[in-house]
Write a protein that holds these residues in place. Sequence first.
Motif, PDB file in Angstrom:
ATOM      1  N   PHE A   1       0.829  -1.206   0.000  1.00 60.70           N
ATOM      2  CA  PHE A   1       0.000   0.000   0.000  1.00 60.70           C
ATOM      3  C   PHE A   1       0.866   1.260   0.000  1.00 60.70           C
ATOM      4  N   ARG A   2       1.920   1.256   0.818  1.00 62.05           N
ATOM      5  CA  ARG A   2       2.798   2.422   0.877  1.00 62.05           C
ATOM      6  C   ARG A   2       3.468   2.675  -0.470  1.00 62.05           C
ATOM      7  N   LYS A   3       3.895   1.610  -1.104  1.00 64.42           N
ATOM      8  CA  LYS A   3       4.525   1.736  -2.419  1.00 64.42           C
ATOM      9  C   LYS A   3       3.525   2.288  -3.443  1.00 64.42           C
ATOM     10  N   MET A   4       2.280   1.802  -3.417  1.00 65.97           N
ATOM     11  CA  MET A   4       1.247   2.305  -4.323  1.00 65.97           C
ATOM     12  C   MET A   4       0.961   3.779  -4.053  1.00 65.97           C
ATOM     13  N   LYS A   5       0.944   4.151  -2.766  1.00 59.53           N
ATOM     14  CA  LYS A   5       0.615   5.535  -2.430  1.00 59.53           C
ATOM     15  C   LYS A   5       1.673   6.500  -2.950  1.00 59.53           C
ATOM     16  N   ARG A   6       2.955   6.131  -2.797  1.00 56.15           N
ATOM     17  CA  ARG A   6       4.006   7.065  -3.217  1.00 56.15           C
ATOM     18  C   ARG A   6       4.279   7.007  -4.721  1.00 56.15           C
ATOM     19  N   GLU A   7       3.894   5.913  -5.399  1.00 58.08           N
ATOM     20  CA  GLU A   7       4.206   5.794  -6.823  1.00 58.08           C
ATOM     21  C   GLU A   7       2.987   5.940  -7.736  1.00 58.08           C
ATOM     22  N   VAL A   8       1.772   5.655  -7.212  1.00 58.74           N
ATOM     23  CA  VAL A   8       0.577   5.661  -8.064  1.00 58.74           C
ATOM     24  C   VAL A   8      -0.481   6.641  -7.549  1.00 58.74           C
ATOM     25  N   ILE A   9      -0.864   6.506  -6.278  1.00 64.99           N
ATOM     26  CA  ILE A   9      -1.984   7.283  -5.750  1.00 64.99           C
ATOM     27  C   ILE A   9      -1.633   8.764  -5.601  1.00 64.99           C
ATOM     28  N   SER A  10      -0.504   9.058  -4.944  1.00 64.30           N
ATOM     29  CA  SER A  10      -0.121  10.459  -4.728  1.00 64.30           C
ATOM     30  C   SER A  10       1.391  10.637  -4.807  1.00 64.30           C
ATOM     31  N   PRO A  11       1.972  10.464  -6.001  1.00 62.09           N
ATOM     32  CA  PRO A  11       3.419  10.671  -6.139  1.00 62.09           C
ATOM     33  C   PRO A  11       3.784  12.131  -5.880  1.00 62.09           C
ATOM     34  N   VAL A  12       5.008  12.339  -5.385  1.00 56.87           N
ATOM     35  CA  VAL A  12       5.461  13.688  -5.067  1.00 56.87           C
ATOM     36  C   VAL A  12       5.804  14.451  -6.328  1.00 56.87           C
ATOM     37  N   SER A  13       5.309  15.682  -6.415  1.00 57.16           N
ATOM     38  CA  SER A  13       5.719  16.588  -7.482  1.00 57.16           C
ATOM     39  C   SER A  13       6.766  17.536  -6.898  1.00 57.16           C
ATOM     40  N   TRP A  14       8.034  17.188  -7.076  1.00 58.85           N
ATOM     41  CA  TRP A  14       9.104  17.969  -6.474  1.00 58.85           C
ATOM     42  C   TRP A  14       9.168  19.393  -7.025  1.00 58.85           C
ATOM     43  N   ASN A  15       8.624  19.595  -8.215  1.00 59.59           N
ATOM     44  CA  ASN A  15       8.666  20.928  -8.821  1.00 59.59           C
ATOM     45  C   ASN A  15       7.533  21.827  -8.344  1.00 59.59           C
ATOM     46  N   ASN A  16       6.627  21.277  -7.547  1.00 57.80           N
ATOM     47  CA  ASN A  16       5.506  22.089  -7.078  1.00 57.80           C
ATOM     48  C   ASN A  16       5.111  21.688  -5.661  1.00 57.80           C
ATOM     49  N   LEU A  17       5.851  22.185  -4.695  1.00 51.69           N
ATOM     50  CA  LEU A  17       5.511  21.976  -3.291  1.00 51.69           C
ATOM     51  C   LEU A  17       4.913  23.240  -2.682  1.00 51.69           C
ATOM     52  N   ARG A  18       4.471  24.132  -3.544  1.00 47.17           N
ATOM     53  CA  ARG A  18       3.908  25.396  -3.054  1.00 47.17           C
ATOM     54  C   ARG A  18       2.428  25.196  -2.703  1.00 47.17           C
ATOM     55  N   LYS A  19       2.207  24.621  -1.519  1.00 49.58           N
ATOM     56  CA  LYS A  19       0.855  24.405  -1.029  1.00 49.58           C
ATOM     57  C   LYS A  19       0.877  24.441   0.492  1.00 49.58           C
ATOM     58  N   LEU A  20      -0.278  24.635   1.082  1.00 53.44           N
ATOM     59  CA  LEU A  20      -0.373  24.852   2.522  1.00 53.44           C
ATOM     60  C   LEU A  20      -0.559  23.568   3.318  1.00 53.44           C
ATOM     61  N   GLN A  21      -0.838  22.464   2.658  1.00 48.14           N
ATOM     62  CA  GLN A  21      -0.979  21.185   3.332  1.00 48.14           C
ATOM     63  C   GLN A  21       0.182  20.268   2.935  1.00 48.14           C
ATOM     64  N   PRO A  22       0.726  19.508   3.893  1.00 48.34           N
ATOM     65  CA  PRO A  22       1.852  18.624   3.572  1.00 48.34           C
ATOM     66  C   PRO A  22       1.410  17.416   2.760  1.00 48.34           C
ATOM     67  N   VAL A  23       2.377  16.745   2.194  1.00 47.84           N
ATOM     68  CA  VAL A  23       2.114  15.512   1.451  1.00 47.84           C
ATOM     69  C   VAL A  23       1.548  14.448   2.383  1.00 47.84           C
ATOM     70  N   SER A  24       2.093  14.379   3.606  1.00 46.71           N
ATOM     71  CA  SER A  24       1.615  13.439   4.618  1.00 46.71           C
ATOM     72  C   SER A  24       1.639  14.123   5.975  1.00 46.71           C
ATOM     73  N   THR A  25       0.635  13.864   6.798  1.00 45.65           N
ATOM     74  CA  THR A  25       0.589  14.433   8.150  1.00 45.65           C
ATOM     75  C   THR A  25       1.104  13.455   9.198  1.00 45.65           C
ATOM     76  N   THR A  26       1.650  12.320   8.758  1.00 43.36           N
ATOM     77  CA  THR A  26       2.145  11.293   9.699  1.00 43.36           C
ATOM     78  C   THR A  26       3.631  11.025   9.482  1.00 43.36           C
ATOM     79  N   PHE A  27       4.395  12.078   9.196  1.00 45.12           N
ATOM     80  CA  PHE A  27       5.850  11.989   9.031  1.00 45.12           C
ATOM     81  C   PHE A  27       6.269  11.125   7.826  1.00 45.12           C
ATOM     82  N   GLY A  28       5.297  10.670   7.027  1.00 44.95           N
ATOM     83  CA  GLY A  28       5.608   9.793   5.899  1.00 44.95           C
ATOM     84  C   GLY A  28       5.415   8.317   6.185  1.00 44.95           C
TER      85      GLY A  28
END
Length: 230
Positions: free
Chosen positions: A9-36
Motif C-alpha cells: 500500500f505504501r509503495k502504491m501511495k508514493r508511486e501511483v496514488i499520490s506521487p510527489v511533485s518535487w517541482n511544485n511543493l507550493r501548497k499549505l498542506q503537507p504531502v503526509s501528516t504522519t511523518f511519511g
Amino acid sequence: MLKLVRNIFRKMKREVISPVSWNNLRKLQPVSTTFGWDRGTPVDRHYIAAFLDTYRADVRGHVLEIAESSYSKKYGAQVSSFEVLHVQPGAHVTIVGDLTNKASLPADKIDCFICTQTFNFIYDFKTAIEGAHHLLKPGGVLLATLAGATQISAYDQQRWGDYWRFTVQSAEKVFGEIFGKENIEIISYGNVLTCTAILQGISAEELLPEELNYHDPVYPIIIAVRARKA
C-alpha cells in the motif's frame, strides 16, 4: 502477511496514488501528516537506524529501551536481557519508573540504554538525562537521538507533550554537563532537502541514497548522542 500488505500500500501511495511533485511543493498542506509513515519510512527513522547501526557494538549485556525492545533486538549481540522502561506496568515492561524521578529507577543496572526521540517529549529533559545516567552501570552507554528540524508530533503532544527541538550545541552542553565532555560523541544527520522531505511527510524511499547521506550541520533533522558513564 499484514506487513507485506502495508508495504504494498505504501509503495502504491508514493508511486501511483499520490506521487510527489518535487517541482511544485507550493501548497499549505503537507504531502503526509504522519511523518511519511503512510508512504514508507520517515526520514528521521532512516537516520536513527543509521546511527544505531554505527554503534551496534554497544548494544550488549543488559539493554534498555522505552516502551518496547525492537531496536535492542535488531541491533543487539550478546544481550543478556532486554529491559523495557515505562511509567506504567505492561506485558513487556521490566522497569516501571520515570526518568525524571531517580527514586523510581534502579541504579547502575544497564549496559546500554537506547533512548530514541524521547527527551524532546519530557519538559524537564535535563533531569531525565540525569535519570538515564543513573540507570547506567559504570562504563555503560546511552545511545540517544533528539529531534532537530522536524514538525510537532500531534500524537505525542496530545498525550504527554512535545516540548523541545535540539541543536548540536545544546546537546553538547547538556550531555557534557552530566556525562563529562570527554565521554560524549555527537553526530547530526540531515540537509535542506531531507528537512523539506520530513516537514512534507515525504518518505526516505522517495529520496536517493546520495541525497539521504549528505549531511549539512546547518540543517539537522536528528541529533544523535553516544554518552558513556565514566
